[in-house]
Design a protein around this motif. Structure first.
Motif, PDB file in Angstrom:
ATOM      1  N   VAL A   3      -8.125  -4.589  -1.929  1.00  0.00           N
ATOM      2  CA  VAL A   3      -7.521  -5.218  -0.837  1.00  0.00           C
ATOM      3  C   VAL A   3      -8.113  -6.245  -0.055  1.00  0.00           C
ATOM      4  O   VAL A   3      -7.989  -6.922   0.559  1.00  0.00           O
ATOM      5  N   TYR A   4      -9.359  -5.004   1.060  1.00  0.00           N
ATOM      6  CA  TYR A   4      -9.702  -5.887   1.783  1.00  0.00           C
ATOM      7  C   TYR A   4     -10.685  -6.772   1.557  1.00  0.00           C
ATOM      8  O   TYR A   4     -10.565  -7.345   2.241  1.00  0.00           O
ATOM      9  N   ALA A   5     -11.490  -6.339  -0.019  1.00  0.00           N
ATOM     10  CA  ALA A   5     -12.521  -7.189  -0.170  1.00  0.00           C
ATOM     11  C   ALA A   5     -11.652  -8.690  -0.626  1.00  0.00           C
ATOM     12  O   ALA A   5     -12.196  -9.406  -0.123  1.00  0.00           O
ATOM     13  N   GLY A   6     -10.243  -8.231  -1.229  1.00  0.00           N
ATOM     14  CA  GLY A   6     -10.058  -9.788  -1.148  1.00  0.00           C
ATOM     15  C   GLY A   6      -9.613 -10.154  -0.232  1.00  0.00           C
ATOM     16  O   GLY A   6      -9.713 -11.752  -0.507  1.00  0.00           O
ATOM     17  N   ALA A   7      -8.725  -9.826   0.746  1.00  0.00           N
ATOM     18  CA  ALA A   7      -8.338 -10.816   2.293  1.00  0.00           C
ATOM     19  C   ALA A   7      -9.096 -11.075   2.601  1.00  0.00           C
ATOM     20  O   ALA A   7      -9.166 -12.328   3.316  1.00  0.00           O
ATOM     21  N   ALA A   8     -11.212 -10.520   2.374  1.00  0.00           N
ATOM     22  CA  ALA A   8     -11.995 -10.919   3.367  1.00  0.00           C
ATOM     23  C   ALA A   8     -12.453 -12.087   2.701  1.00  0.00           C
ATOM     24  O   ALA A   8     -12.410 -12.966   3.121  1.00  0.00           O
ATOM     25  N   ALA A   9     -12.531 -12.118   1.374  1.00  0.00           N
ATOM     26  CA  ALA A   9     -12.708 -13.189   0.909  1.00  0.00           C
ATOM     27  C   ALA A   9     -11.353 -14.896   0.796  1.00  0.00           C
ATOM     28  O   ALA A   9     -12.321 -16.017   0.701  1.00  0.00           O
ATOM     29  N   LEU A  10     -10.273 -14.259   0.466  1.00  0.00           N
ATOM     30  CA  LEU A  10      -9.537 -15.631   0.881  1.00  0.00           C
ATOM     31  C   LEU A  10     -10.100 -15.836   2.523  1.00  0.00           C
ATOM     32  O   LEU A  10      -9.697 -17.052   2.650  1.00  0.00           O
ATOM     33  N   ALA A  11      -9.657 -15.359   3.800  1.00  0.00           N
ATOM     34  CA  ALA A  11      -9.533 -16.126   4.645  1.00  0.00           C
ATOM     35  C   ALA A  11     -10.803 -16.806   4.868  1.00  0.00           C
ATOM     36  O   ALA A  11     -10.981 -17.347   5.483  1.00  0.00           O
ATOM     37  N   ILE A  12     -12.329 -15.921   4.756  1.00  0.00           N
ATOM     38  CA  ILE A  12     -13.814 -17.099   4.687  1.00  0.00           C
ATOM     39  C   ILE A  12     -13.230 -18.230   3.399  1.00  0.00           C
ATOM     40  O   ILE A  12     -13.716 -19.154   4.379  1.00  0.00           O
ATOM     41  N   LEU A  66       0.793  -1.596  -0.215  1.00  0.00           N
ATOM     42  CA  LEU A  66       0.279  -0.073   0.321  1.00  0.00           C
ATOM     43  C   LEU A  66       0.696   0.979  -0.152  1.00  0.00           C
ATOM     44  O   LEU A  66       0.548   2.632  -0.785  1.00  0.00           O
ATOM     45  N   GLN A  67       2.149   1.307   0.579  1.00  0.00           N
ATOM     46  CA  GLN A  67       2.961   2.299   0.392  1.00  0.00           C
ATOM     47  C   GLN A  67       3.696   2.445  -0.973  1.00  0.00           C
ATOM     48  O   GLN A  67       3.546   3.506  -1.308  1.00  0.00           O
ATOM     49  N   ALA A  68       3.722   1.322  -1.628  1.00  0.00           N
ATOM     50  CA  ALA A  68       4.244   1.857  -3.060  1.00  0.00           C
ATOM     51  C   ALA A  68       3.452   1.637  -3.898  1.00  0.00           C
ATOM     52  O   ALA A  68       3.566   1.276  -4.775  1.00  0.00           O
ATOM     53  N   ARG A  69       1.508   1.631  -3.354  1.00  0.00           N
ATOM     54  CA  ARG A  69       0.972   1.996  -4.535  1.00  0.00           C
ATOM     55  C   ARG A  69       1.042   2.305  -5.361  1.00  0.00           C
ATOM     56  O   ARG A  69       1.197   3.712  -5.657  1.00  0.00           O
ATOM     57  N   PRO A  70       0.688   1.834  -6.602  1.00  0.00           N
ATOM     58  CA  PRO A  70       0.993   2.880  -8.132  1.00  0.00           C
ATOM     59  C   PRO A  70      -0.526   4.033  -8.163  1.00  0.00           C
ATOM     60  O   PRO A  70      -1.735   3.495  -7.544  1.00  0.00           O
ATOM     61  N   HIS A  71       0.011   4.898  -8.775  1.00  0.00           N
ATOM     62  CA  HIS A  71      -0.828   6.271  -8.938  1.00  0.00           C
ATOM     63  C   HIS A  71      -1.426   5.675 -10.491  1.00  0.00           C
ATOM     64  O   HIS A  71      -1.310   6.294 -11.232  1.00  0.00           O
ATOM     65  N   TRP A  72      -2.802   4.470 -10.807  1.00  0.00           N
ATOM     66  CA  TRP A  72      -3.687   4.773 -11.831  1.00  0.00           C
ATOM     67  C   TRP A  72      -4.073   6.120 -11.728  1.00  0.00           C
ATOM     68  O   TRP A  72      -4.914   6.488 -11.342  1.00  0.00           O
ATOM     69  N   LYS A  73      -5.033   6.451 -13.397  1.00  0.00           N
ATOM     70  CA  LYS A  73      -5.795   7.550 -13.193  1.00  0.00           C
ATOM     71  C   LYS A  73      -7.256   7.232 -12.662  1.00  0.00           C
ATOM     72  O   LYS A  73      -7.904   8.151 -11.917  1.00  0.00           O
ATOM     73  N   ARG A  74      -7.291   5.758 -13.631  1.00  0.00           N
ATOM     74  CA  ARG A  74      -9.155   6.285 -12.378  1.00  0.00           C
ATOM     75  C   ARG A  74      -8.818   5.320 -11.578  1.00  0.00           C
ATOM     76  O   ARG A  74      -9.897   4.073 -11.302  1.00  0.00           O
ATOM     77  N   LEU A  75      -8.583   4.265 -10.739  1.00  0.00           N
ATOM     78  CA  LEU A  75      -7.985   3.737  -9.668  1.00  0.00           C
ATOM     79  C   LEU A  75      -7.600   4.410  -8.545  1.00  0.00           C
ATOM     80  O   LEU A  75      -6.324   4.658  -8.754  1.00  0.00           O
ATOM     81  N   THR A  76      -8.230   4.973  -7.815  1.00  0.00           N
ATOM     82  CA  THR A  76      -8.173   5.991  -6.451  1.00  0.00           C
ATOM     83  C   THR A  76      -6.827   5.308  -5.772  1.00  0.00           C
ATOM     84  O   THR A  76      -7.778   4.233  -5.166  1.00  0.00           O
ATOM     85  N   PRO A  77      -6.343   5.689  -4.601  1.00  0.00           N
ATOM     86  CA  PRO A  77      -5.664   5.483  -3.362  1.00  0.00           C
ATOM     87  C   PRO A  77      -6.629   3.792  -2.978  1.00  0.00           C
ATOM     88  O   PRO A  77      -6.547   2.891  -2.138  1.00  0.00           O
ATOM     89  N   ASP A  78      -8.011   5.186  -2.538  1.00  0.00           N
ATOM     90  CA  ASP A  78      -9.274   4.481  -1.055  1.00  0.00           C
ATOM     91  C   ASP A  78      -9.235   3.651  -2.524  1.00  0.00           C
ATOM     92  O   ASP A  78     -10.006   2.538  -2.072  1.00  0.00           O
ATOM     93  N   ALA A  79      -9.943   3.476  -3.451  1.00  0.00           N
ATOM     94  CA  ALA A  79     -10.261   1.769  -4.606  1.00  0.00           C
ATOM     95  C   ALA A  79      -9.134   0.758  -3.948  1.00  0.00           C
ATOM     96  O   ALA A  79      -9.676  -0.816  -4.058  1.00  0.00           O
ATOM     97  N   LEU A  80      -7.914   1.641  -4.473  1.00  0.00           N
ATOM     98  CA  LEU A  80      -7.042   0.145  -4.162  1.00  0.00           C
ATOM     99  C   LEU A  80      -7.760  -0.642  -2.689  1.00  0.00           C
ATOM    100  O   LEU A  80      -6.637  -1.829  -2.602  1.00  0.00           O
ATOM    101  N   VAL A  81      -7.642   0.177  -1.650  1.00  0.00           N
ATOM    102  CA  VAL A  81      -7.395  -0.053  -0.675  1.00  0.00           C
ATOM    103  C   VAL A  81      -8.493  -1.470  -0.004  1.00  0.00           C
ATOM    104  O   VAL A  81      -8.899  -2.019   0.962  1.00  0.00           O
ATOM    105  N   GLY A  82      -9.880  -0.426  -0.634  1.00  0.00           N
ATOM    106  CA  GLY A  82     -10.626  -1.616  -0.681  1.00  0.00           C
ATOM    107  C   GLY A  82     -10.696  -2.834  -1.581  1.00  0.00           C
ATOM    108  O   GLY A  82     -11.262  -3.841  -0.620  1.00  0.00           O
TER     109      GLY A  82
END
Length: 308
Positions: free
Chosen positions: A109-118, A91-107
């Motif tokens: 990560v959260y959704a993917g990690a939650a799905a994987l954990a379950i 997350l510290q080295a996250r890329p700055h894509w024009k259409r993908l904001t940092p908040d969207a990237l955090v979201g």
């Protein structure tokens, strides 16, 4: 007092929760002011995925017995720390894509990690009961080894912040000035995220996602509402977190309720007190005093329960 007699039976868990309260509420003030609250939540969810991965690995039939023993004994802690630290690095080295904001990237990560954990827990022998513990937590059931690891990790985080607090404040709120002073701004930002990841991962292992998230958000919000500066805001946040721990433990033990949601409701009550102090200036000083008193009582309960 009967309540102190009962608290003495769970003194190790209570003291561990006080440690979680102090660390997460202190760090939570930074996360709110830096607008990275959901980064903390994403790191917690990554830590949960690391725990779930350890459970899944322990069930693999081809795993050597010696390695299986290590995974069973230490895998959950190692997995949570590794996943959270790797997440902090990413997350510290996250890329700055024009259409993908940092908040969207955090979201993401959260959704993917939650799905994987379950899914991983679903496919392991521990089943849904352990998934409930990861999400809601039950610090009263934490094992002694987990609490020792928690104390060691949070102690290390505390030492790092005691030594580098001024630098963390500077790079968090005035990074351009920090760079002008020659401070390694990027490395300090990464180190801050690493300490947050360690605190979140170890706290989640002991108390669950709900407990960690509430400590990261509610007491810091109370401190920021009433505090007249960063230092006072962090002190009030820690006091509110400690006080809510005592109130939550008292309610949970006395009424046979789960600890994490009981603490979260106590935090909401203290946040309401802080908002009242902010709304009516005459109530601000009594509200600050009430938070400090609540924190002091929470700390005083440790030697009092120990002596029972």
């Amino acid at each position: 007092m009967a309540s102190l007699d009962t608290l003495s039976l769970f003194l190790a868990s209570y003291a561990a929760t006080l440690g979680i309260a102090a660390a997460c509420s202190y760090l939570g003030v930074f996360t709110i002011l830096r607008r990275i609250v959901f980064t903390g939540v994403a790191l917690a969810q990554l830590a949960a995925a690391g725990v779930a991965t350890a459970f899944w690995l322990a069930d693999r039939p081809g795993l050597p017995p010696g390695l299986r023993g290590l995974v069973v004994q230490h895998g959950a802690t190692v997995g949570s720390l590794a996943a959270a630290l790797l997440g902090a690095l990413g997350l510290q080295a996250r890329p700055h894509w024009k259409r993908l904001t940092p908040d969207a990237l955090v979201g993401l990560v959260y959704a993917g990690a939650a799905a994987l954990a379950i899914l991983l827990v679903w496919r392991s022998s521990v089943g849904l009961a352990e998934l409930r513990n990861i999400l809601a937590g039950e610090v009263l059931l934490s094992r002694q080894g987990e609490l020792v690891g928690l104390a060691s990790g949070l102690g290390l985080v505390g030492l790092v912040h005691a030594a580098l607090r001024r630098r963390f404040v500077l790079v968090s709120f005035d990074p351009e000035f920090a760079r002008a002073l020659g401070l390694p701004e990027a490395r300090l930002q990464l180190l801050f995220l690493a300490t947050l990841a360690v605190a979140v991962a170890l706290s989640l292992r002991a108390g669950g996602l709900l407990l960690v998230f509430s400590f990261l958000v509610l007491p810091p919000a109370a401190g920021l509402v009433l505090g007249r500066g960063l230092g006072e805001s962090q002190a009030l946040a820690v006091a509110a977190a400690l006080g809510s721990t005592l109130a939550g433990f008292g309610a949970a033990i006395g009424l046979d309720l789960p600890v994490a949601p009981s603490i979260a409701l106590a935090q909401l009550a203290l946040l309401a007190l802080a908002l009242a102090g902010r709304t009516w200036p005459a109530a601000a000083t009594p509200a600050r005093a009430a938070l400090v008193l609540a924190g002091a009582l929470a700390l005083a309960a440790v030697p009092a329960a120990w002596a029972r």
